[in-house]
Scaffold this motif. Structure first.
Motif, PDB file in Angstrom:
ATOM      1  N   VAL A 184       0.863  -1.179   0.000  1.00 39.01           N
ATOM      2  CA  VAL A 184       0.000   0.000   0.000  1.00 39.01           C
ATOM      3  C   VAL A 184       0.901   1.231   0.000  1.00 39.01           C
ATOM      4  CG1 VAL A 184      -1.812   1.269   1.233  1.00 39.01           C
ATOM      5  CG2 VAL A 184      -1.808  -1.243   1.226  1.00 39.01           C
ATOM      6  N   VAL A 185       0.627   2.147  -0.921  1.00 32.31           N
ATOM      7  CA  VAL A 185       1.504   3.315  -1.095  1.00 32.31           C
ATOM      8  C   VAL A 185       0.687   4.600  -1.212  1.00 32.31           C
ATOM      9  CG1 VAL A 185       3.378   2.041  -2.209  1.00 32.31           C
ATOM     10  CG2 VAL A 185       1.521   2.977  -3.608  1.00 32.31           C
ATOM     11  N   GLU A 186       1.410   5.709  -0.995  1.00 29.63           N
ATOM     12  CA  GLU A 186       0.843   7.037  -1.222  1.00 29.63           C
ATOM     13  C   GLU A 186       1.688   7.741  -2.277  1.00 29.63           C
ATOM     14  OE1 GLU A 186      -0.796  10.422   1.718  1.00 29.63           O
ATOM     15  OE2 GLU A 186       1.391  10.210   1.779  1.00 29.63           O
ATOM     16  N   THR A 187       1.052   8.264  -3.314  1.00 25.06           N
ATOM     17  CA  THR A 187       1.783   8.945  -4.381  1.00 25.06           C
ATOM     18  C   THR A 187       2.067  10.390  -3.997  1.00 25.06           C
ATOM     19  OG1 THR A 187      -0.185   9.771  -5.533  1.00 25.06           O
ATOM     20  CG2 THR A 187       0.521   7.523  -6.053  1.00 25.06           C
ATOM     21  N   ASN A 188       2.834  11.072  -4.830  1.00 24.75           N
ATOM     22  CA  ASN A 188       3.112  12.498  -4.606  1.00 24.75           C
ATOM     23  C   ASN A 188       1.844  13.334  -4.646  1.00 24.75           C
ATOM     24  OD1 ASN A 188       5.860  12.546  -4.118  1.00 24.75           O
ATOM     25  ND2 ASN A 188       6.405  12.644  -6.280  1.00 24.75           N
ATOM     26  N   GLU A 189       0.819  12.807  -5.344  1.00 27.16           N
ATOM     27  CA  GLU A 189      -0.466  13.506  -5.432  1.00 27.16           C
ATOM     28  C   GLU A 189      -1.385  13.138  -4.272  1.00 27.16           C
ATOM     29  OE1 GLU A 189       0.803  11.685  -8.049  1.00 27.16           O
ATOM     30  OE2 GLU A 189       1.704  13.466  -8.981  1.00 27.16           O
ATOM     31  N   LYS A 190      -0.827  12.441  -3.269  1.00 26.78           N
ATOM     32  CA  LYS A 190      -1.568  12.039  -2.069  1.00 26.78           C
ATOM     33  C   LYS A 190      -2.679  11.030  -2.374  1.00 26.78           C
ATOM     34  CE  LYS A 190       0.909  14.758   0.445  1.00 26.78           C
ATOM     35  NZ  LYS A 190       1.958  14.186   1.334  1.00 26.78           N
ATOM     36  N   LYS A 225       5.396   6.678  -1.257  1.00 24.86           N
ATOM     37  CA  LYS A 225       5.637   6.402   0.152  1.00 24.86           C
ATOM     38  C   LYS A 225       5.002   5.067   0.536  1.00 24.86           C
ATOM     39  CE  LYS A 225       4.654   8.187   4.809  1.00 24.86           C
ATOM     40  NZ  LYS A 225       3.962   9.245   5.578  1.00 24.86           N
ATOM     41  N   PRO A 226       5.804   4.105   1.032  1.00 25.40           N
ATOM     42  CA  PRO A 226       5.226   2.819   1.448  1.00 25.40           C
ATOM     43  C   PRO A 226       4.495   2.954   2.783  1.00 25.40           C
ATOM     44  CG  PRO A 226       7.591   2.823   1.853  1.00 25.40           C
ATOM     45  CD  PRO A 226       7.274   4.116   1.147  1.00 25.40           C
ATOM     46  N   LEU A 227       3.294   2.393   2.843  1.00 29.19           N
ATOM     47  CA  LEU A 227       2.476   2.497   4.051  1.00 29.19           C
ATOM     48  C   LEU A 227       2.276   1.157   4.752  1.00 29.19           C
ATOM     49  CD1 LEU A 227      -0.334   4.850   2.666  1.00 29.19           C
ATOM     50  CD2 LEU A 227       1.659   5.511   4.040  1.00 29.19           C
TER      51      LEU A 227
END
Length: 259
Positions: free
Chosen positions: A76-82, A214-216
């Protein structure tokens, strides 16, 4: 799927900000983070309904090929665009290949026709065939030649393995890159085991870092039957392996606070 980032799968349901872990979540006591379960459920739908490739997991009546259960992973990740979504990967090869839609690429593509590995394997095959030919007509001269060829085969195999591991470079969140040989030397002063660098978790983290995500939370699960070991159970979650992955993940997760 986000067209800006290949292999990124956005969640179709709205994610509440309170459900996003503050620290990176791992599988603990075989229990993954709820967001990983959401990602895995979506990936299972793909596995059950895709028509792109065929792989005998042992879950159907298919008997034309060997049963090979497979470890899959989601990150699960978060991109630069949130935007929140997930990446998917498989360990080793799937359906005889390294590249399939929906799954991030390998760290190093050993199946590439241009790969030095192909030439090295061809030479090992030639040596094996020569040994078999000499063994059919065994005599003193042939025995000496067979002994020499086996030494050459052993040295070639060891050299090829080292060169192969030198192709695997792993980047972390700090932008630092280290080779597989280097990581295992630091961790245990031993050579990497066969298959190191081919597991799902390193593939997932590598792709995330290379694409500024960003790895979550991360989780791996077994899909299919395992004819070799009763340890692996279909549709069960497992923590990342210690033997092949611990030195790699220690480096890759450096600077990231984990639960």
């Amino acid at each position: 799927m986000n067209p800006k980032i290949r292999f990124f799968n956005p969640f179709l349901t709205k994610i509440n900000s309170t459900s996003i872990p503050k620290k990176m979540a791992l599988v603990v006591n075989n229990k993954p983070h709820p967001l990983c379960i959401l990602a895995v459920d979506d990936l299972k739908l793909h596995l059950n309904h895709q028509l792109e490739w065929k792989h005998n997991f042992g879950l159907s009546e298919e008997k034309s090929s060997p049963i090979i259960g497979k470890m899959f992973g989601v990150l699960v990740v978060e991109t630069n665009e949130k935007e929140i979504g997930y990446l998917a990967a498989f360990s080793g090869k799937l359906a005889g290949g390294n590249h399939h839609s929906r799954f991030v690429p390998p760290i190093f593509d050993s199946l590439s026709i241009e790969s030095f590995l192909n030439n090295g394997m061809k030479e090992l095959t030639r040596i094996n065939q020569e040994i078999k030919r000499l063994e059919l007509h065994s005599n003193k001269v042939n025995q000496e030649q067979i002994k020499k060829l086996k030494i050459i085969r052993k040295n070639n195999s060891a050299s090829l393995q080292k060169d192969l591991f030198d192709q695997y470079y792993f980047v972390n969140n700090l932008g630092k890159s280290k080779s597989l040989n280097e990581l295992f030397k630091i961790a245990s002063n031993k050579k990497p085991p066969s298959g190191a660098g081919e597991c799902a978790a390193p593939k997932l983290l590598q792709y995330a870092f290379q694409n500024k995500m960003k790895p979550l939370a991360i989780a791996e699960f077994w899909w299919g039957l395992s004819p070799k070991s009763n340890f692996w159970k279909h549709d069960h979650f497992y923590p990342c392996c210690k033997e092949k992955c611990e030195p790699i993940l220690t480096h890759m997760l450096s600077g990231i606070e984990c639960e």
